[in-house]
Write a protein that holds these residues in place. Structure first.
Motif, PDB file in Angstrom:
ATOM      1  N   SER A  95      17.142-103.285 -45.387  1.00  0.00           N
ATOM      2  CA  SER A  95      17.118-102.582 -46.672  1.00  0.00           C
ATOM      3  C   SER A  95      18.544-102.451 -47.170  1.00  0.00           C
ATOM      4  O   SER A  95      19.452-102.094 -46.411  1.00  0.00           O
ATOM      5  CB  SER A  95      16.497-101.190 -46.525  1.00  0.00           C
ATOM      6  OG  SER A  95      16.597-100.466 -47.736  1.00  0.00           O
ATOM      7  N   ALA A 259      10.792 -99.998 -43.125  1.00  0.00           N
ATOM      8  CA  ALA A 259      11.808-100.264 -44.148  1.00  0.00           C
ATOM      9  C   ALA A 259      11.743-101.709 -44.629  1.00  0.00           C
ATOM     10  O   ALA A 259      11.870-101.983 -45.835  1.00  0.00           O
ATOM     11  CB  ALA A 259      13.195 -99.948 -43.598  1.00  0.00           C
ATOM     12  N   GLY A 262       9.023-101.945 -46.947  1.00  0.00           N
ATOM     13  CA  GLY A 262       9.123-101.050 -48.093  1.00  0.00           C
ATOM     14  C   GLY A 262       8.071 -99.958 -48.086  1.00  0.00           C
ATOM     15  O   GLY A 262       7.807 -99.330 -49.113  1.00  0.00           O
ATOM     16  N   GLU A 269      16.863 -99.771 -55.134  1.00  0.00           N
ATOM     17  CA  GLU A 269      17.848 -99.499 -54.086  1.00  0.00           C
ATOM     18  C   GLU A 269      18.924 -98.542 -54.592  1.00  0.00           C
ATOM     19  O   GLU A 269      19.398 -98.672 -55.725  1.00  0.00           O
ATOM     20  CB  GLU A 269      18.496-100.811 -53.606  1.00  0.00           C
ATOM     21  CG  GLU A 269      17.546-101.696 -52.821  1.00  0.00           C
ATOM     22  CD  GLU A 269      18.247-102.925 -52.246  1.00  0.00           C
ATOM     23  OE1 GLU A 269      19.418-103.178 -52.628  1.00  0.00           O
ATOM     24  OE2 GLU A 269      17.640-103.625 -51.428  1.00  0.00           O
TER      25      GLU A 269
END
Length: 526
Positions: A95, A259, A262, A269
């Motif tokens: 991420s 993560a 999602g 972000e």
């Protein structure tokens, strides 16, 4: 009057660092001078005892500086080999959201380091790692300190429990397991909120406020529940020694998988804590992710092996023993330093092996060593002043006036007037101990007999009271002066200690309140 004198070790640093915003080198030097003067004139400590305590503080400073050097030289070596770029790209693949990176690096990887090493090492490792990932230095230091909390109550392979509670009547392995279950039960309420509290700190101080934190509530609560729930299971099944390590490993897997998918995360972000001069490398590194991470993997493995394999533990604790015993002939004033057992030695060894494994010149390590040493000068002064004050405070029971030590005097003064609401006071006594001494183990070792006696005298379940003592001691890690000094140094912010404490003070108080409320609920359930 005596209570005010005893509290001088708390009042003076708060006044100089937090209110007057002095750098630690100056503020702690003044605080140390005040406490030493009061110890000599009011508390009745002899000059030889005070001087031995100061030398004890200087010796302890060397042990912390060695860990600090190890953390810095490892990161600087990895910067020079290019491994940090690859590590950064690895996080980007999980991420690019800096809020997620805070949980993975500071909270979970930090918990893994805490479970293996303790002694303030996690913030010294995760702080500079966050800076390398682009975080603003003050955000990195603040987050690293607050994140190193829930895992601290078990510290290095359960040390705060096994050593901290060793002077409780009937303390044995079954007792330690009972306490571990009590701690993790109470922390199901308190500790579960820490990941979201990290989001609040990050976005309030370094973003647009709570509106940036709320979208992270579902995911951070999931992470919090998984961590505290797995800690409870680990404590119930295996006892106190591997709670932080097992909970961190399991939650790291969950955090990484969710993560990457999602799951429960916002689609946009967040990167507002990134410093302006940082750019994310776009050219893909040719270094393998395992190779890049290998020094940190090695650190965790070596820390664990030297602590759980008896022959290896015996060798590392005895082969090079730089412990200073009975300093200046004062019985009991001792400072331990098992050189090979120190996290600093393992971190430095990992840095040396890093340039070998990653096939770089030895000059990468030499350059990293010079860079690391250049950032530590003011830190040494701050730590000497801080730890000299701490040791005089702790050793103040050695006096001519037949007074209790200052920490015990404070605790018993509070206990005599606040016994009826003690479950809400108990975590803050733990915080107080860690704030001054910098150790959840020392805080618990000092205050657990008082907590135990108060619990029995007012009819509270002693195990729950001792549990909130441990949680409070862990929360105090966020505001402990010498931890803040070290965390500031590793991110290049020496002199900003007061500003950092102002940011970590709120979370420390909130964690103490949550622990008190959780303890109250459990006492009523019991």
């Amino acid at each position: 009057m005596l209570l005010l004198v005893a509290l001088s070790a708390i009042i003076a640093p708060f006044l100089f660092l937090v209110l007057l915003r002095m750098p630690a080198a100056k503020g702690m030097a003044l605080s140390s001078a005040i406490v030493i003067l009061l110890a000599l004139t009011v508390w009745g400590m002899e000059g030889q005892v005070v001087l031995s305590s100061v030398f004890q503080g200087i010796h302890k400073t060397l042990t912390i500086l060695w860990i600090l050097f190890g953390a810095l030289v490892l990161l600087n070596t990895l910067r020079n080999t290019g491994a940090v770029v690859r590590i950064n790209q690895g996080f980007q693949s999980i991420s690019g959201d800096m809020r997620v990176q805070v949980i993975v690096v500071a909270f979970l990887f930090g918990a893994l380091i805490e479970g293996a090493a303790g002694f303030g090492t996690p913030a010294m490792v995760t702080g500079p790692l966050l800076v390398a990932l682009g975080f603003h230095p003050i955000a990195a230091a603040t987050i690293a300190l607050v994140a190193d909390s829930t895992s601290v109550m078990f510290g290095a392979v359960g040390t705060p429990v096994a050593v901290g509670l060793s002077n409780i009547p009937g303390a044995d392995t079954p007792f330690y397991q009972d306490i571990a279950v009590a701690v993790t039960s109470v922390d199901l309420l308190a500790g579960t909120f820490i990941p979201f509290i990290l989001m609040v700190i990050l976005t309030v101080f370094f973003g647009n406020g709570l509106k940036d934190a709320w979208p992270m509530l579902p995911w951070t609560m999931l992470i919090g529940i998984v961590y505290t729930g797995s800690a409870f299971v680990a404590a119930s099944l295996f006892g106190h020694e591997f709670v932080s390590i097992l909970a961190a490993l399991f939650t790291l897997i969950i955090a990484t998988l969710t993560a990457k998918k999602g799951f429960l995360l916002p689609k946009t972000e967040w990167k507002q804590a990134m410093r302006k001069d940082f750019t994310i490398a776009t050219e893909k590194s040719n270094m393998g992710i395992v190779t890049a991470w290998s020094p940190y993997i090695m650190v965790v493995l070596l820390l664990l092996l030297t602590r759980i394999v008896p022959p290896l533990k015996e060798f590392t604790t005895k082969a090079i023993d730089l412990t200073w015993r009975n300093i200046l002939g004062v019985e009991g004033v001792t400072s331990s330093w098992e050189f090979l057992y120190s996290p600093g030695t393992i971190l430095t060894l990992a840095a040396i092996l890093a340039f070998l494994f990653q096939r770089k010149s030895h000059q990468t390590f030499v350059k990293a060593s010079k860079e690391s040493l250049s950032t530590m000068k003011m830190t040494a002064i701050s730590l000497i002043a801080t730890l000299s004050m701490v040791q005089v405070f702790v050793n103040s029971g050695l006096n001519l006036n037949d007074l209790l030590s200052m920490p015990q005097f404070i605790a018993e003064s509070f206990a005599s007037s606040l016994g009826s609401v003690w479950i809400f006071v108990a975590p803050f006594l733990g915080e107080l101990g860690s704030f001054i001494t910098g150790s959840a183990t020392v805080s618990t070792l000092t205050f657990s007999p008082i907590q135990y006696n108060v619990a029995n005298s007012v009819g509270l379940e002693a195990n729950i009271v001792l549990a909130v003592q441990l949680i409070g001691a862990a929360a105090g890690n966020m505001i402990c002066v010498h931890n803040v000094v070290a965390a500031s140094a590793v991110v290049g912010l020496s002199g900003k200690e007061g500003e950092i404490i102002r940011k970590t003070l709120g979370p420390a108080i909130l964690y103490g309140l949550l622990a008190g409320i959780a303890g109250f609920i459990f006492l009523n359930l019991l």
